[in-house]
Design a protein around this motif. Structure first.
Motif, PDB file in Angstrom:
ATOM      1  N   LEU A  18      35.020  41.663  42.252  1.00 48.73           N
ATOM      2  CA  LEU A  18      36.138  41.783  41.140  1.00 48.73           C
ATOM      3  C   LEU A  18      36.543  43.007  40.857  1.00 48.73           C
ATOM      4  O   LEU A  18      37.809  43.313  40.704  1.00 48.73           O
ATOM      5  N   GLY A  19      35.728  43.961  40.789  1.00 47.52           N
ATOM      6  CA  GLY A  19      36.136  45.243  41.120  1.00 47.52           C
ATOM      7  C   GLY A  19      37.161  45.851  42.040  1.00 47.52           C
ATOM      8  O   GLY A  19      37.940  46.465  41.976  1.00 47.52           O
ATOM      9  N   VAL A  20      36.995  45.327  43.161  1.00 44.93           N
ATOM     10  CA  VAL A  20      37.797  45.701  44.637  1.00 44.93           C
ATOM     11  C   VAL A  20      39.045  45.039  44.261  1.00 44.93           C
ATOM     12  O   VAL A  20      40.145  45.536  44.423  1.00 44.93           O
ATOM     13  N   ILE A  21      39.099  43.829  43.585  1.00 43.77           N
ATOM     14  CA  ILE A  21      40.359  42.979  43.440  1.00 43.77           C
ATOM     15  C   ILE A  21      41.153  43.824  42.264  1.00 43.77           C
ATOM     16  O   ILE A  21      42.397  44.127  42.617  1.00 43.77           O
ATOM     17  N   LEU A  22      40.535  44.147  41.380  1.00 44.72           N
ATOM     18  CA  LEU A  22      41.161  45.032  40.205  1.00 44.72           C
ATOM     19  C   LEU A  22      41.719  46.261  40.575  1.00 44.72           C
ATOM     20  O   LEU A  22      42.994  46.601  40.467  1.00 44.72           O
ATOM     21  N   LEU A  23      41.113  46.854  41.506  1.00 37.64           N
ATOM     22  CA  LEU A  23      41.513  48.152  42.229  1.00 37.64           C
ATOM     23  C   LEU A  23      42.572  48.114  43.035  1.00 37.64           C
ATOM     24  O   LEU A  23      43.502  48.915  42.980  1.00 37.64           O
ATOM     25  N   VAL A  24      42.647  47.088  43.757  1.00 39.08           N
ATOM     26  CA  VAL A  24      43.890  46.814  44.831  1.00 39.08           C
ATOM     27  C   VAL A  24      45.053  46.509  44.113  1.00 39.08           C
ATOM     28  O   VAL A  24      46.049  46.823  44.221  1.00 39.08           O
TER      29      VAL A  24
END
Length: 69
Positions: free
Chosen positions: A11-17
Motif C-alpha cells: 500500500l505504501g508503494v502504491i501511494l508513493l507511485v
C-alpha cells in the motif's frame, strides 16, 4: 504479522507511485497548479521520511520492551 507488513508495504508503494505521478502531472499542467504541485512534491518527500521514522521508533520500542522483561 509478516503478511500484515507486506500488505502495508505494498500500500505504501502504491501511494508513493500515485504521489510521484500526481507530481509529474501537476508539473506539466502549468503555473495555475503550482500550489498543488508544491504540496504534492512536499508529500512525496515527507511521506517516506515519516514511514521510515515510524518503523524505526516501532523497532526501538519493541527492542526496549523486550529488554525490560
Amino acid at each position: 504479522m509478516k503478511k500484515t507488513q507486506q500488505i502495508i508495504a505494498i500500500l505504501g508503494v502504491i501511494l508513493l507511485v500515485g504521489l510521484y505521478l500526481a507530481t509529474l502531472v501537476l508539473a506539466i499542467m502549468g503555473k495555475y497548479f503550482f500550489p498543488m504541485f508544491m504540496t504534492s512534491l512536499l508529500a512525496s518527500i515527507a511521506l517516506p521520511v515519516f514511514l521510515w521514522l515510524f518503523g524505526f521508533i516501532y523497532k526501538w520500542l519493541k527492542k526496549n520492551s523486550n529488554q525490560e522483561l
